[in-house]
Structures are given as C-alpha cells and as structure tokens.
Design a protein around this motif. Sequence first.
Motif, PDB file in Angstrom:
ATOM      1  N   MET A 112       0.840  -1.190   0.000  1.00 18.79           N
ATOM      2  CA  MET A 112       0.000   0.000   0.000  1.00 18.79           C
ATOM      3  C   MET A 112       0.874   1.239   0.000  1.00 18.79           C
ATOM      4  N   SER A 113       0.698   2.094  -0.961  1.00 20.18           N
ATOM      5  CA  SER A 113       1.549   3.271  -1.070  1.00 20.18           C
ATOM      6  C   SER A 113       1.189   4.303  -0.028  1.00 20.18           C
ATOM      7  N   SER A 114       2.198   4.957   0.535  1.00 16.56           N
ATOM      8  CA  SER A 114       1.960   6.027   1.504  1.00 16.56           C
ATOM      9  C   SER A 114       2.443   7.363   0.965  1.00 16.56           C
ATOM     10  N   GLU A 115       2.663   7.436  -0.368  1.00 13.54           N
ATOM     11  CA  GLU A 115       3.215   8.649  -0.951  1.00 13.54           C
ATOM     12  C   GLU A 115       2.155   9.667  -1.334  1.00 13.54           C
ATOM     13  N   ILE A 116       0.891   9.281  -1.309  1.00  9.44           N
ATOM     14  CA  ILE A 116      -0.171  10.198  -1.687  1.00  9.44           C
ATOM     15  C   ILE A 116      -0.449  11.132  -0.527  1.00  9.44           C
ATOM     16  N   THR A 117      -0.252  12.403  -0.722  1.00 13.30           N
ATOM     17  CA  THR A 117      -0.517  13.385   0.324  1.00 13.30           C
ATOM     18  C   THR A 117      -1.208  14.586  -0.269  1.00 13.30           C
ATOM     19  N   PRO A 118      -2.040  15.264   0.516  1.00 14.63           N
ATOM     20  CA  PRO A 118      -2.696  16.454   0.013  1.00 14.63           C
ATOM     21  C   PRO A 118      -1.687  17.543  -0.283  1.00 14.63           C
ATOM     22  N   LYS A 119      -2.064  18.476  -1.179  1.00 10.08           N
ATOM     23  CA  LYS A 119      -1.160  19.581  -1.486  1.00 10.08           C
ATOM     24  C   LYS A 119      -0.955  20.457  -0.247  1.00 10.08           C
ATOM     25  N   ALA A 120      -1.973  20.500   0.618  1.00  8.96           N
ATOM     26  CA  ALA A 120      -1.857  21.187   1.891  1.00  8.96           C
ATOM     27  C   ALA A 120      -2.661  20.365   2.890  1.00  8.96           C
ATOM     28  N   LYS A 121      -2.053  19.979   3.997  1.00  9.52           N
ATOM     29  CA  LYS A 121      -2.765  19.120   4.939  1.00  9.52           C
ATOM     30  C   LYS A 121      -3.964  19.864   5.493  1.00  9.52           C
ATOM     31  N   PRO A 122      -5.178  19.272   5.393  1.00  5.75           N
ATOM     32  CA  PRO A 122      -6.380  19.968   5.815  1.00  5.75           C
ATOM     33  C   PRO A 122      -6.449  20.150   7.317  1.00  5.75           C
ATOM     34  N   VAL A 123      -7.140  21.190   7.729  1.00  5.54           N
ATOM     35  CA  VAL A 123      -7.383  21.396   9.142  1.00  5.54           C
ATOM     36  C   VAL A 123      -8.530  20.483   9.552  1.00  5.54           C
ATOM     37  N   LYS A 124      -8.316  19.642  10.530  1.00  7.02           N
ATOM     38  CA  LYS A 124      -9.340  18.696  10.934  1.00  7.02           C
ATOM     39  C   LYS A 124     -10.476  19.421  11.644  1.00  7.02           C
ATOM     40  N   SER A 125     -11.707  18.961  11.329  1.00  6.35           N
ATOM     41  CA  SER A 125     -12.865  19.513  12.001  1.00  6.35           C
ATOM     42  C   SER A 125     -12.886  19.015  13.442  1.00  6.35           C
ATOM     43  N   THR A 126     -13.358  19.844  14.344  1.00  3.94           N
ATOM     44  CA  THR A 126     -13.486  19.452  15.737  1.00  3.94           C
ATOM     45  C   THR A 126     -14.922  19.638  16.154  1.00  3.94           C
ATOM     46  N   GLY A 127     -15.284  18.975  17.250  1.00  2.00           N
ATOM     47  CA  GLY A 127     -16.628  19.136  17.763  1.00  2.00           C
ATOM     48  C   GLY A 127     -17.699  18.604  16.839  1.00  2.00           C
ATOM     49  N   LEU A 128     -17.428  17.499  16.120  1.00  2.00           N
ATOM     50  CA  LEU A 128     -18.417  16.953  15.202  1.00  2.00           C
ATOM     51  C   LEU A 128     -19.482  16.142  15.915  1.00  2.00           C
ATOM     52  N   ASP A 142      -8.158   2.880   0.457  1.00  2.00           N
ATOM     53  CA  ASP A 142      -6.794   3.331   0.722  1.00  2.00           C
ATOM     54  C   ASP A 142      -6.769   3.992   2.102  1.00  2.00           C
ATOM     55  N   MET A 143      -6.279   3.271   3.093  1.00  2.00           N
ATOM     56  CA  MET A 143      -6.321   3.748   4.467  1.00  2.00           C
ATOM     57  C   MET A 143      -5.420   4.954   4.708  1.00  2.00           C
ATOM     58  N   HIS A 144      -4.331   5.043   3.952  1.00  3.43           N
ATOM     59  CA  HIS A 144      -3.462   6.211   4.100  1.00  3.43           C
ATOM     60  C   HIS A 144      -4.185   7.462   3.629  1.00  3.43           C
ATOM     61  N   MET A 145      -4.920   7.351   2.532  1.00  5.84           N
ATOM     62  CA  MET A 145      -5.677   8.484   2.036  1.00  5.84           C
ATOM     63  C   MET A 145      -6.768   8.880   3.027  1.00  5.84           C
ATOM     64  N   VAL A 146      -7.435   7.885   3.597  1.00  7.84           N
ATOM     65  CA  VAL A 146      -8.484   8.150   4.583  1.00  7.84           C
ATOM     66  C   VAL A 146      -7.917   8.940   5.747  1.00  7.84           C
ATOM     67  N   ARG A 147      -6.781   8.506   6.237  1.00  5.93           N
ATOM     68  CA  ARG A 147      -6.178   9.180   7.389  1.00  5.93           C
ATOM     69  C   ARG A 147      -5.783  10.614   7.069  1.00  5.93           C
ATOM     70  N   HIS A 148      -5.365  10.861   5.829  1.00  2.85           N
ATOM     71  CA  HIS A 148      -4.917  12.199   5.456  1.00  2.85           C
ATOM     72  C   HIS A 148      -6.063  13.187   5.286  1.00  2.85           C
ATOM     73  N   ILE A 149      -7.183  12.767   4.722  1.00  7.60           N
ATOM     74  CA  ILE A 149      -8.195  13.759   4.356  1.00  7.60           C
ATOM     75  C   ILE A 149      -9.511  13.664   5.118  1.00  7.60           C
ATOM     76  N   ALA A 150      -9.784  12.549   5.790  1.00  7.60           N
ATOM     77  CA  ALA A 150     -11.082  12.394   6.448  1.00  7.60           C
ATOM     78  C   ALA A 150     -11.103  13.075   7.815  1.00  7.60           C
ATOM     79  N   ASP A 151     -12.217  13.735   8.112  1.00  7.69           N
ATOM     80  CA  ASP A 151     -12.438  14.304   9.439  1.00  7.69           C
ATOM     81  C   ASP A 151     -13.084  13.270  10.361  1.00  7.69           C
ATOM     82  N   TRP A 152     -13.813  12.341   9.760  1.00  8.46           N
ATOM     83  CA  TRP A 152     -14.565  11.348  10.536  1.00  8.46           C
ATOM     84  C   TRP A 152     -14.592  10.052   9.743  1.00  8.46           C
TER      85      TRP A 152
END
Length: 304
Positions: A1-17, A238-248
């Motif tokens: 599983m590749s871990s090289e896929i990253t956002p162009k800018a790491k998103p700010v995670k939502s809080t208080g969902l 792709d679990m690496h992608m999920v971890r990078h961009i998902a808030d929940w």
Amino acid sequence: MSSEITPKAKPVKSTGLHVGDPAPGVKKVDPILIADGVKRTFGGLTAVDVEHVEIPRNAITALIGPNGAGKTTFFNLLTGFDKPDTGDWSFEGRSLAHIPAYRVARMGLIRTFQLTKSLGLLSVMENMKLGAKDQTGENIFRGLIPSLWRKQDREIEDKAQDLLKRFKLDAKKDDYAASLSGGQRKLLEMARALMSDPTLVMLDEPMAGVNPALTQSLLDHILDLKAQGMTVLFVEHDMHMVRHIADWVIVMAEGRVVAEGDPHEVMQDQAVIDAYLGAHHDTDLGSTDTGHVEAIKELIDDEQ
C-alpha cells in the motif's frame, strides 16, 4: 500500500463533530443526513442493517470496511437507487424514503459511482451540461422556442467550461467521453456532479482504477469540495488516504456500523481490527482484502 499520496496542503481537521464518546450511531452536532433502522436483505443474506448513523455537515466522512461490508448497497439506499426492506433516512431534515434518485439529486444530494456512468457517445461538454438542473429547454413546449432557453444554455456552458478547466479537462471538452482514461472519467463524473451545486457529495470509491498520475488530482479535488462548503461522504479502501483527508470515519462490517471516530483513533479500535482480520480467518492470504488488513496494521504501527 503506497503512503506517498498526500494532500497539497494538509487539511485542518474539524473538531466538535459529535456529542459524547465516539461509538456506532453517535449523535452529531449538526448532522446533514440521518439514517434509522435501514435494512436491506437479498434472499437470506442481510446486506445492510444500520441501526442509526448520522453524517456531520461540512466535513469529509469516510465509509470504510472489508469487501462485502455493504458500503455500496448503503450508498444505493440513501440515494434512491435501491429500496430498503425497512427504515427511514432524511437529508436536511426531509425524509428521503420512497423518493426516486432523480428527485434526491435535485434536493442537493449527488453521488458518483465506482464504475463511472459517463455517456460515452456524448462529448465531455455534453456530459457536463446534462448535470445542470432546472433547464428550461428540457420542457417539451419551451424547448420549441429557442429564445426561452438560449441564454440559460450559454450560462450552463460557461459554468461547465469553468469546471472543466478546474479539473484540467477543458482540452477534452469536444472529445467523446468514451475516449477518456479511467481516471479522466472519474474527474468528469465529479465535475458533472458539481454542475447541480450539491450540498452533499457522495463518492463511491473515487480512487478505484485510477492511475497514480491522476490520484493526487482527485485527492485535491475532494479537499476542495469541503473548502467550498460542501459535505463529502466517500467509500475508500486506501487507508493512508483516509487518514490524510477524512475528518470522521464510519466502519461497516457485515452490513452493520461497528465503529465511528477520528481517523487516527478508529484504526486502533478493536472492532475495526476484528472486522478486517475476521474476513481472513478462512481465506487465502492472496485475497484482495489482504492489502487492507496490512494497511490497518501499518497505520496502527505508525500511530504508536
């Protein structure tokens, strides 16, 4: 599983969902979609049995789980492409039960498919224009009077052109959709979905079958949807992608929601580990889910 896929800018995670401890069915502070008692069976097989789930507004939610967990079937039920045996679900406070898919789309809930649904013998631009709603020219009588729809048609084409440029498909606008690569068809489907100005965008395995050259582009576009004020719910392996961009993250297994939570924490949930590993107690290690299991193990190691 590749871990090289990253956002162009790491998103700010939502809080208080959510309200209270994260657990299956946990209440959200501002849910945009709520499902209660949704069950779908095929003969003796229960494909979906979701007791309660809420999707948080203005966040990116990932729906994950091993193959056969019921994720796509759940998508089909929520968007009117299939009918449940029992249950009720609402979008923006309005029940979607018994509402056909085309009306669900008009309400602002748009979905894409794992296998793209572009019309191959129409041009890319024509596919885009089909995504616009409330077109005057679609009326059989008004369509006979060009002066009633030409101005709107020009506006729709301008909007389509802007979106194609944003998705880097403007050079392909006159090509048949069938001539596009698999990744380009994914981009076209996402761009076409935005023609209707949706509130909630549901993406069914947006990265499936996409070559690495376009994966980063799709990833960035998903992040852009949230930046523009939309809510995103997507199925992904792709679990690496999920971890990078998902808030929940919502985890399904055998049709049920078995875990929910922050992506960095839910990967360590024993129910999630059991859901993935349980699929392999009696299967060949070469099966397609093995990569997902290894990804879960790797992510747990990373967090520790």
